[in-house]
Write an enzyme that holds these catalytic residues in place. Structure first.
Site, PDB file in Angstrom:
ATOM      1  N   LYS A 229       0.955  -1.362   0.093  1.00 16.65           N
ATOM      2  CA  LYS A 229       0.159  -0.013  -0.097  1.00 16.65           C
ATOM      3  C   LYS A 229       0.696   1.354  -0.150  1.00 16.65           C
ATOM      4  O   LYS A 229       1.971   1.139   0.591  1.00 16.65           O
ATOM      5  CB  LYS A 229      -0.943  -0.021   1.214  1.00 16.65           C
ATOM      6  CG  LYS A 229      -2.003  -1.016   1.473  1.00 16.65           C
ATOM      7  CD  LYS A 229      -2.603  -0.897   2.456  1.00 16.65           C
ATOM      8  CE  LYS A 229      -3.539  -1.681   2.838  1.00 16.65           C
ATOM      9  NZ  LYS A 229      -4.754  -1.810   1.966  1.00 16.65           N
TER      10      LYS A 229
ATOM     11  N   ARG B  49     -10.449 -11.380   2.406  1.00 17.22           N
ATOM     12  CA  ARG B  49     -11.324 -12.446   1.945  1.00 17.22           C
ATOM     13  C   ARG B  49     -10.721 -13.624   2.007  1.00 17.22           C
ATOM     14  O   ARG B  49     -11.472 -14.958   1.942  1.00 17.22           O
ATOM     15  CB  ARG B  49     -11.954 -11.955   0.261  1.00 17.22           C
ATOM     16  CG  ARG B  49     -10.684 -12.162  -0.612  1.00 17.22           C
ATOM     17  CD  ARG B  49     -10.885 -11.210  -1.774  1.00 17.22           C
ATOM     18  NE  ARG B  49     -11.141  -9.683  -1.482  1.00 17.22           N
ATOM     19  CZ  ARG B  49     -11.261  -8.934  -2.511  1.00 17.22           C
ATOM     20  NH1 ARG B  49     -11.518  -9.246  -3.657  1.00 17.22           N
ATOM     21  NH2 ARG B  49     -11.451  -7.693  -2.170  1.00 17.22           N
TER      22      ARG B  49
END
Length: 499
Positions: free
Chosen positions: A275, A349
């Site tokens: 990120k 997820r």
């Protein structure tokens, strides 16, 4: 924690630092919402020229020798015909901020006359209490000298029979112990709130409440259960992963069971798909789903609801390192479904998928509800005031939406668009962990839905990426962690499952 009290008599009230007086707004002017002594009217009558009584409006005044309280707050509740639970909640949250900034510790609140309103005394009191409790909170800080605002220590609501008010207040206080736990975990340094810390909190709850049992799986046990997706995400981290299972038996003879799953990424660097710094700086909050589940269990056990609930928290950091999992590689989940890694920053997820598989294998759930700060796409879609949720069952969706509207924790149902599922196609695995650059929150939910396989269990996925953490105060929440979801889910389980 005992903060709130009720008292029927105005004349017999105890002396306090401050008094909160309610006002409606009528024809753009303030109208008294309760009867008060002339001594108080003399204090505030001149202030009414600049105070309209609109919802959330406040005016801070000083009393005189004839008033029992030396600080007086006028509180606008808005138009009486438009008052709702949410406006009450936000108004008393605003009043709490004003009172704390004025360094008040003891407060008397005059209850308004609400006979003309559409909801009951109990509903008004519940939201009043929630407003006070929500903003009577300080996030953890690390200053050499503590600069936090002082807490309110005693709040008495006048004009209410104690038998009615105190029952509601004790319930809300128990509920907010769970909210505060959630906030504290999210707000605390990621170096402190590791997977092992989350496991320790779960153990602490099980030690505090006899109705709770806990099971903790370490890395070796995770691998033994073939949770290859959780294990993959954990590969790059120096801290050890944990898989936490909490069990609450409030109705042992019932086969009905709710499973709550919380994403527990205690810090998310993005992995090798790193990120940017500005996006990473708040990533200690990526375990807000896990913290929400722990907060719910704290409240659930305290309130002793007659239901059966299992909580599952897959916990790990998503770190960079020579052993970190890699884009383009394929990893296999607990049930044998394989996943090609399109992005290491779509890790939430993956760990939720193994948790869903575990729930289906071991828990025999009637319904599964998961909480996750899953996608930035949801923040783009709905902002920070509304959480999007997906559901494969209309009854579950309807009940969650109703609980949401009654607690002021806003949920909005999002579509599971079947044709978008093709975006998860992989040539070398059963699926990829990301879709295209469109409909990101929907494809994330569709990814999770795949791990239900052929099981008909009711399932809902709450993407709390926008609502879990605010970088400025937004009523009725404080700055930073909000504790969003605890009140809504407790209300949902109490109203629809405690039968």
């Amino acid at each position: 924690m005992v903060l709130l009290y009720s008292q029927a008599s105005w004349d017999q009230r105890s002396k306090a630092d401050a008094l909160v007086l309610p006002f409606w707004m009528k024809n753009s002017k303030a109208q008294e919402a309760a009867v008060v002594d002339e001594d108080y009217k003399l204090v505030y009558q001149n202030a009414l020229s600049n105070f309209s009584g609109k919802k959330g409006e406040t005016a801070f005044l000083f009393g005189n020798d004839h008033t029992k309280e030396q600080k007086i707050v006028l509180l606008g509740l808005g138009k009486s015909e438009e008052v709702s639970g949410t406006t009450v909640l936000e108004a008393y949250a605003q009043a709490t901020t004003v009172l704390r900034k004025a360094k008040c510790k003891t407060v008397n609140i005059l209850f308004p006359t609400i006979s003309q309103l559409r909801f009951s005394v109990e509903e008004f009191l519940t939201n009043l209490a929630a407003g006070v409790l929500s903003l009577n909170y300080n996030y953890p800080t690390y200053h050499k000298v503590d600069t936090s605002l002082p807490f309110l220590e005693k709040v008495t609501v006048m004009g209410i029979v104690s038998k009615v008010g105190d029952k509601i207040f004790r319930k809300e206080e128990s509920l907010f112990e769970g909210v505060y736990l959630t906030r504290d975990l999210v707000n605390t340094n990621a170096d402190e709130v590791t997977p092992e810390k989350l496991a320790a909190v779960a153990k602490g709850l099980a030690g505090e409440f006899a109705s709770l049992d806990v099971k903790i799986l370490d890395r070796k046990a995770i691998l033994k259960e073939k949770m290859g997706l959780l294990a993959a995400v954990a590969k790059g981290a120096a801290v050890e992963p944990r898989f936490i299972v909490l069990d609450y038996q409030g109705k042992p003879k019932s086969k009905d069971r709710t499973v709550l799953i919380g994403k527990g990424v205690t810090f998310d660097s993005g992995g090798l798909d790193l990120k940017p710094g500005k996006a990473m700086i708040t990533m200690k909050e990526d375990m807000a789903g896990a913290a929400t589940v722990l907060g719910i269990f704290s409240a659930l056990a305290s309130l002793e609801l007659p239901i059966n609930v299992t909580g599952i928290i897959p916990a790990t950091e998503n770190a960079i390192g020579s052993a970190a999992y890699k884009m383009g590689d394929v990893y296999v989940g607990m049930t044998g479904l394989s996943v090609e890694i399109g992005s290491t920053d779509a890790e939430g997820r993956l760990i939720l998928a193994d948790a869903i598989s575990y729930a289906l294998k071991y828990c025999n759930p009637t319904r599964i509800i998961d909480f996750a700060t899953l996608t930035g796409a949801m923040v783009v879609s709905l902002g920070e005031s509304v959480a999007g949720f997906f559901a494969n069952n209309d009854v579950l969706a309807r009940d969650l939406a109703e609980a949401s509207s009654e607690t002021g924790e806003a949920l909005w149902r999002m579509p599971l668009v079947e044709k978008y599922d093709q975006a998860l196609h992989s040539d070398i695995a059963d699926m990829k962990n990301i879709g295209s650059n469109r409909a990101g929150s929907i494809t994330a939910a569709l990814f999770l839905q795949r791990f239900l396989e052929d099981n008909p269990v009711a399932w809902a996925h709450l993407d709390i990426a926008g609502t879990a953490y605010h970088e400025k105060e937004e009523l009725p929440y404080p700055k930073y962690a909000t504790g969003f979801g605890v009140r809504c889910l407790i209300h949902y389980m109490e109203k629809f499952l405690s039968k």
